[in-house]
Design an enzyme around this catalytic site. Structure first.
Site, PDB file in Angstrom:
ATOM      1  CG  HIS A 190       0.477   5.917  -1.240  1.00 18.68           C
ATOM      2  ND1 HIS A 190      -0.688   6.279  -1.882  1.00 18.68           N
ATOM      3  CD2 HIS A 190       0.086   5.418  -0.033  1.00 18.68           C
ATOM      4  CE1 HIS A 190      -1.723   6.004  -1.105  1.00 18.68           C
ATOM      5  NE2 HIS A 190      -1.279   5.472   0.020  1.00 18.68           N
TER       6      HIS A 190
ATOM      7  CG  HIS B  41      -1.747   1.198   1.410  1.00 16.40           C
ATOM      8  ND1 HIS B  41      -3.119   1.180   1.229  1.00 16.40           N
ATOM      9  CD2 HIS B  41      -1.440   2.475   1.753  1.00 16.40           C
ATOM     10  CE1 HIS B  41      -3.600   2.391   1.445  1.00 16.40           C
ATOM     11  NE2 HIS B  41      -2.595   3.197   1.774  1.00 16.40           N
ATOM     12  CD  GLU B  42       1.912   3.867   3.675  1.00 12.34           C
ATOM     13  OE1 GLU B  42       2.406   4.862   3.108  1.00 12.34           O
ATOM     14  OE2 GLU B  42       0.841   3.905   4.295  1.00 12.34           O
TER      15      GLU B  42
END
Length: 202
Positions: A17, A13-14
């Protein structure tokens, strides 16, 4: 069975980004060494360890977060669409992981003729846990509240004047989120959505 899917879901998820930000012109995350699968690079001492521990000790709804990936939104091209894309990348990654996990789960349990091995049973349970974890992370992070990803997406969609006013709420966003969690308001909103997605995928 839950630890590995949670760690993988949060890390990817991170990282996504930062990957999308780099594709759109901002290499801040890359220069900070955050485009890595090393879990230690994404641990926030307070958000990942202290806060969940305190909430667990207080018998309150457990909530935590990883260290946010640094993004310089002013360097994104196009800027507003880039902000939306970077913010949405995390939850969309979780939805993709949920779909892949659901496919693996259904594949493992589809053969009813032969008894499953212990490894297949374990893998199917891990896949199921991964699916549910990723759905929960995606839906939760899409809530239209700063500093969550959904708040960033909403800020990018609002007219500039409204977006600036909305951005001022971010300083109170964490407290608002804790209040909504403590009163089970978040659960009332997200649980039906999580259930609907899970039923669709599984």
């Amino acid at each position: 069975m839950w630890a590995v899917p949670i760690v993988v879901a949060i890390i990817l998820h991170e990282v996504m980004h930062g990957v999308v930000a780099r594709m759109l012109g901002d290499d801040t995350a890359a220069r900070a060494g955050r485009l890595t699968l090393n879990p230690l690079a994404h641990v926030d001492p307070f958000g990942t360890i202290i806060l969940p521990g305190l909430l667990l000790f207080a018998h309150a709804p457990v909530f935590g977060y990883a260290k946010p990936v640094p993004v310089d939104f002013s360097r994104l091209r196009p800027r507003r669409a880039g902000m939306i894309a970077v913010a949405a990348a995390g939850p969309l990654t979780n939805l993709t992981l949920a779909a892949v996990s659901a496919f693996i789960f259904r594949l493992l349990i589809s053969d009813q003729a032969a008894p499953a091995s212990h490894f297949e049973l374990l893998l199917s349970r891990v896949a199921l846990a991964s699916c549910l974890v990723n759905i929960e992370l995606a839906v939760f992070n899409f809530l239209p509240l700063l500093p969550l990803d959904g708040g960033r997406v909403l800020g990018g969609l609002l007219p500039p004047a409204l977006a600036r006013r909305f951005a001022r709420v971010e300083r109170y966003g964490f407290l608002i989120l804790l209040l909504l969690l403590y009163t089970n308001t978040v659960n009332a909103v997200v649980n039906p959505i999580i259930g609907a997605i899970a039923r669709t995928l599984l």
